[in-house]
Scaffold this motif. Sequence first.
Motif, PDB file in Angstrom:
ATOM      1  N   VAL A 294       0.842  -1.202   0.000  1.00 33.43           N
ATOM      2  CA  VAL A 294       0.000   0.000   0.000  1.00 33.43           C
ATOM      3  C   VAL A 294       0.878   1.253   0.000  1.00 33.43           C
ATOM      4  CG1 VAL A 294      -1.749   1.305   1.301  1.00 33.43           C
ATOM      5  CG2 VAL A 294      -1.857  -1.206   1.210  1.00 33.43           C
ATOM      6  N   ALA A 295       0.629   2.150  -0.947  1.00 34.63           N
ATOM      7  CA  ALA A 295       1.347   3.437  -0.991  1.00 34.63           C
ATOM      8  C   ALA A 295       0.334   4.532  -1.292  1.00 34.63           C
ATOM      9  CB  ALA A 295       2.422   3.412  -2.067  1.00 34.63           C
ATOM     10  N   PHE A 296       0.472   5.647  -0.662  1.00 38.17           N
ATOM     11  CA  PHE A 296      -0.437   6.780  -0.864  1.00 38.17           C
ATOM     12  C   PHE A 296      -1.901   6.357  -0.728  1.00 38.17           C
ATOM     13  CE2 PHE A 296       3.544   7.717  -2.948  1.00 38.17           C
ATOM     14  CZ  PHE A 296       3.869   8.950  -2.380  1.00 38.17           C
ATOM     15  N   GLY A 297      -2.142   5.518   0.290  1.00 34.03           N
ATOM     16  CA  GLY A 297      -3.510   5.215   0.681  1.00 34.03           C
ATOM     17  C   GLY A 297      -4.200   4.092  -0.072  1.00 34.03           C
ATOM     18  N   LYS A 298      -3.532   3.453  -1.025  1.00 31.07           N
ATOM     19  CA  LYS A 298      -4.188   2.325  -1.712  1.00 31.07           C
ATOM     20  C   LYS A 298      -3.147   1.335  -2.235  1.00 31.07           C
ATOM     21  CE  LYS A 298      -4.775   5.112  -5.889  1.00 31.07           C
ATOM     22  NZ  LYS A 298      -5.672   5.708  -6.832  1.00 31.07           N
ATOM     23  N   PRO A 299      -3.589   0.092  -2.478  1.00 28.63           N
ATOM     24  CA  PRO A 299      -2.630  -0.890  -2.999  1.00 28.63           C
ATOM     25  C   PRO A 299      -2.057  -0.419  -4.342  1.00 28.63           C
ATOM     26  CG  PRO A 299      -4.692  -1.966  -2.358  1.00 28.63           C
ATOM     27  CD  PRO A 299      -4.932  -0.488  -2.305  1.00 28.63           C
ATOM     28  N   LEU A 300      -0.808  -0.802  -4.576  1.00 27.72           N
ATOM     29  CA  LEU A 300      -0.173  -0.450  -5.860  1.00 27.72           C
ATOM     30  C   LEU A 300      -1.036  -0.925  -7.032  1.00 27.72           C
ATOM     31  CD1 LEU A 300       3.553  -1.456  -5.162  1.00 27.72           C
ATOM     32  CD2 LEU A 300       2.567   0.844  -5.125  1.00 27.72           C
ATOM     33  N   ALA A 301      -1.730  -2.038  -6.827  1.00 23.85           N
ATOM     34  CA  ALA A 301      -2.541  -2.615  -7.905  1.00 23.85           C
ATOM     35  C   ALA A 301      -3.646  -1.663  -8.367  1.00 23.85           C
ATOM     36  CB  ALA A 301      -3.153  -3.940  -7.443  1.00 23.85           C
ATOM     37  N   GLU A 302      -3.969  -0.675  -7.564  1.00 20.35           N
ATOM     38  CA  GLU A 302      -5.016   0.275  -7.980  1.00 20.35           C
ATOM     39  C   GLU A 302      -4.458   1.478  -8.721  1.00 20.35           C
ATOM     40  OE1 GLU A 302      -7.778   1.099  -4.777  1.00 20.35           O
ATOM     41  OE2 GLU A 302      -7.839  -1.034  -4.264  1.00 20.35           O
ATOM     42  N   GLN A 303      -3.142   1.544  -8.865  1.00 23.22           N
ATOM     43  CA  GLN A 303      -2.546   2.627  -9.657  1.00 23.22           C
ATOM     44  C   GLN A 303      -2.643   2.266 -11.144  1.00 23.22           C
ATOM     45  OE1 GLN A 303      -1.561   5.377  -8.326  1.00 23.22           O
ATOM     46  NE2 GLN A 303      -1.190   4.869  -6.174  1.00 23.22           N
ATOM     47  N   VAL A 306       0.492   0.837 -12.793  1.00 31.06           N
ATOM     48  CA  VAL A 306       0.809  -0.560 -12.463  1.00 31.06           C
ATOM     49  C   VAL A 306      -0.128  -1.498 -13.230  1.00 31.06           C
ATOM     50  CG1 VAL A 306       0.979  -2.239 -10.579  1.00 31.06           C
ATOM     51  CG2 VAL A 306       1.742   0.108 -10.211  1.00 31.06           C
ATOM     52  N   GLN A 307      -1.385  -1.096 -13.355  1.00 32.84           N
ATOM     53  CA  GLN A 307      -2.328  -1.905 -14.147  1.00 32.84           C
ATOM     54  C   GLN A 307      -1.864  -1.979 -15.603  1.00 32.84           C
ATOM     55  OE1 GLN A 307      -6.190  -0.169 -13.457  1.00 32.84           O
ATOM     56  NE2 GLN A 307      -6.278  -0.921 -11.341  1.00 32.84           N
ATOM     57  N   ASP A 308      -1.317  -0.865 -16.073  1.00 28.72           N
ATOM     58  CA  ASP A 308      -0.798  -0.858 -17.448  1.00 28.72           C
ATOM     59  C   ASP A 308       0.341  -1.881 -17.594  1.00 28.72           C
ATOM     60  OD1 ASP A 308      -0.827   0.710 -20.095  1.00 28.72           O
ATOM     61  OD2 ASP A 308       1.298   0.661 -19.551  1.00 28.72           O
ATOM     62  N   TRP A 309       1.266  -1.919 -16.623  1.00 30.84           N
ATOM     63  CA  TRP A 309       2.366  -2.907 -16.676  1.00 30.84           C
ATOM     64  C   TRP A 309       1.799  -4.331 -16.714  1.00 30.84           C
ATOM     65  CZ3 TRP A 309       5.351  -0.804 -11.800  1.00 30.84           C
ATOM     66  CH2 TRP A 309       5.909   0.446 -12.104  1.00 30.84           C
ATOM     67  N   ILE A 310       0.800  -4.547 -15.863  1.00 26.44           N
ATOM     68  CA  ILE A 310       0.247  -5.906 -15.733  1.00 26.44           C
ATOM     69  C   ILE A 310      -0.465  -6.311 -17.025  1.00 26.44           C
ATOM     70  CG2 ILE A 310      -1.542  -7.236 -14.512  1.00 26.44           C
ATOM     71  CD1 ILE A 310      -0.596  -5.674 -11.940  1.00 26.44           C
ATOM     72  N   ALA A 311      -1.286  -5.410 -17.544  1.00 28.54           N
ATOM     73  CA  ALA A 311      -2.010  -5.735 -18.785  1.00 28.54           C
ATOM     74  C   ALA A 311      -1.031  -5.934 -19.939  1.00 28.54           C
ATOM     75  CB  ALA A 311      -3.001  -4.616 -19.111  1.00 28.54           C
ATOM     76  N   GLU A 312      -0.058  -5.025 -20.060  1.00 31.55           N
ATOM     77  CA  GLU A 312       0.938  -5.144 -21.137  1.00 31.55           C
ATOM     78  C   GLU A 312       1.703  -6.458 -21.027  1.00 31.55           C
ATOM     79  OE1 GLU A 312       2.287  -3.807 -23.859  1.00 31.55           O
ATOM     80  OE2 GLU A 312       0.664  -2.384 -24.014  1.00 31.55           O
ATOM     81  N   SER A 313       2.042  -6.827 -19.797  1.00 32.93           N
ATOM     82  CA  SER A 313       2.799  -8.074 -19.604  1.00 32.93           C
ATOM     83  C   SER A 313       1.986  -9.262 -20.101  1.00 32.93           C
ATOM     84  CB  SER A 313       3.149  -8.285 -18.123  1.00 32.93           C
ATOM     85  OG  SER A 313       3.952  -7.237 -17.662  1.00 32.93           O
ATOM     86  N   ARG A 314       0.708  -9.298 -19.725  1.00 29.35           N
ATOM     87  CA  ARG A 314      -0.138 -10.418 -20.176  1.00 29.35           C
ATOM     88  C   ARG A 314      -0.230 -10.460 -21.702  1.00 29.35           C
ATOM     89  NH1 ARG A 314      -0.269 -14.822 -19.420  1.00 29.35           N
ATOM     90  NH2 ARG A 314      -0.667 -14.647 -17.193  1.00 29.35           N
ATOM     91  N   VAL A 315      -0.450  -9.288 -22.319  1.00 32.50           N
ATOM     92  CA  VAL A 315      -0.561  -9.230 -23.781  1.00 32.50           C
ATOM     93  C   VAL A 315       0.738  -9.740 -24.418  1.00 32.50           C
ATOM     94  CG1 VAL A 315      -0.747  -7.661 -25.764  1.00 32.50           C
ATOM     95  CG2 VAL A 315      -2.240  -7.340 -23.769  1.00 32.50           C
ATOM     96  N   ARG A 316       1.871  -9.261 -23.894  1.00 30.27           N
ATOM     97  CA  ARG A 316       3.160  -9.625 -24.506  1.00 30.27           C
ATOM     98  C   ARG A 316       3.471 -11.118 -24.336  1.00 30.27           C
ATOM     99  NH1 ARG A 316       7.002  -4.277 -24.042  1.00 30.27           N
ATOM    100  NH2 ARG A 316       5.317  -2.792 -24.252  1.00 30.27           N
ATOM    101  N   ILE A 317       3.117 -11.658 -23.162  1.00 33.07           N
ATOM    102  CA  ILE A 317       3.347 -13.102 -22.957  1.00 33.07           C
ATOM    103  C   ILE A 317       2.514 -13.912 -23.957  1.00 33.07           C
ATOM    104  CG2 ILE A 317       2.911 -15.043 -21.386  1.00 33.07           C
ATOM    105  CD1 ILE A 317       3.686 -13.198 -19.048  1.00 33.07           C
ATOM    106  N   GLU A 318       1.246 -13.534 -24.124  1.00 33.41           N
ATOM    107  CA  GLU A 318       0.388 -14.290 -25.052  1.00 33.41           C
ATOM    108  C   GLU A 318       0.931 -14.209 -26.477  1.00 33.41           C
ATOM    109  OE1 GLU A 318      -2.036 -16.295 -23.950  1.00 33.41           O
ATOM    110  OE2 GLU A 318      -1.557 -15.602 -21.929  1.00 33.41           O
ATOM    111  N   GLN A 319       1.412 -13.028 -26.875  1.00 34.79           N
ATOM    112  CA  GLN A 319       1.986 -12.884 -28.227  1.00 34.79           C
ATOM    113  C   GLN A 319       3.200 -13.795 -28.390  1.00 34.79           C
ATOM    114  OE1 GLN A 319       2.779  -8.670 -28.196  1.00 34.79           O
ATOM    115  NE2 GLN A 319       0.977  -8.192 -29.423  1.00 34.79           N
TER     116      GLN A 319
END
Length: 409
Positions: A294-303, A306-319
């Motif tokens: 948690v940073a600045f009042g919420k989990p990093l996952a809500e930034q 960070v969601q962009d990194w996670i989504a991009e990672s999934r897309v790139r792995i599937e490719q």
Amino acid sequence: MDFAYDARTNELREQLLAFMDEHVYPAEPVLAAQLADPDRAPWTIPPVVADLQAEARKQGLWNLFFVDKHGIPGEHGAGLTNLQYAPLAEITGRSPQLAPSALNCAAPDTGNMELLAQFGSAEQRERWLRPLLDAEIRSAFAMTEPEVASSDATNVATRIERDGDEYVINGRKWYITGAMNPDCRILIVMGKTDPAAEPHRQQSMVLVPRDTPGVTVKRGMTVFGYDDADHGGHAEVLFEDVRVPASHLIGEEGAGFAIAQARLGPGRIHHCMRAIGIAERALELMCRRAGERVAFGKPLAEQGVVQDWIAESRVRIEQLRLLVLKTAWLMDTVGNRGAHTEIQAIKIATPSTVEWILDKAVQAHGAAGVSQDTPLAQLWAGNRTLRLADGPDEVHKRSLARRELRKYR
Ligand SMILES: Cc1cc2nc3c(=O)[nH]c(=O)nc-3n(C[C@H](O)[C@H](O)[C@H](O)COP(=O)(O)OP(=O)(O)OC[C@H]3O[C@@H](n4cnc5c(N)ncnc54)[C@H](O)[C@@H]3O)c2cc1C
């Protein structure tokens, strides 16, 4: 191409996933402790690897990469196609220090076994391939030299000279993976037998037992500070008037370059399959960390970033996975030559994409990401070398671009 895994692949995947959960992941801290043991004999492989090998072998999870197309006597390998092996190699990539060795599917032995199976004489196969398939010994492949740009294999300067019934070898090699390990008994050495021949016919390969007089294993080279002792390090090796019988030549004189090309094709796809497993592990660690921290009042996952990194990672792995599976399918259906462009494409795309994903996972972990408390830093270091080893990115791009341009000439 059918996208679904067939029944045999699914069965082996289930079995391997269970083996990872029950044996491999719990062995990771054991490996770290054994490597740190000050009483360990230098460069020996920690005993936890042999324990895992015994269990894997009992379960039939052994030599999964190996296909005996050359009539080697005895039962060897699981007889899988590349398409069947790809998702299994991916799973082993999630724990690259342990799982590939546990299944006797680790580089450089895999490539060396394939080379001996394809080009070795009956005598060479009996003496070296058989114990390698049983993991009784280890091996190394010695091509790269500190003094010449070895990404252009025609530069290799080590001399292999015929003298009566023997070959005499002189030269210096480095980054020879596995060669620090005393159980590494055999080196496949590439050098020049005829410097006057046309550039791709000057080279030959000879088998040099590591204990031959004149072979000096000088030091272990590091990789961003890691010694990679868990799989035998990367040795600098000096060859001074080393004599081996002429029967130690692999194939014929002048065939070394062609044999090297044949060896590296399947090796490249194995590395890429495992690297996708590394990316999956990094993404999993990133998601878990982002959910908890948690940073600045919420989990990093809500930034959003960070969601962009996670989504991009999934897309790139599937490719990546689709391209690797297509390449495996082509290798099975039209052969390694027919899959040349795709093998180069995955060798270019995979390490750099996995590097991007690892970098984001490190970033999401903050200081912990570069520490010894997660596997990320070491995974990053290992994956980064794949942009050099088995041919740097630029060399593959040069060759791929030339083939592409030829279509329009
Ligand atoms: C961890 C690790 C393990 C290894 N294991 C082995 C092993 O077991 N056996 C073995 O023989 N070798 C091994 N190697 C060596 C590896 O294969 C070589 O490092 C690689 O082939 C590059 O050769 P080089 O280091 O001589 O680089 P060089 O040939 O000097 O090239 C340096 C750089 O020049 C650039 N370059 C080269 N050609 C071109 C071009 N045409 N266009 C544009 N740029 C270009 C590339 O960026 C390249 O990285 C290993 C290396 C590492 C890091």
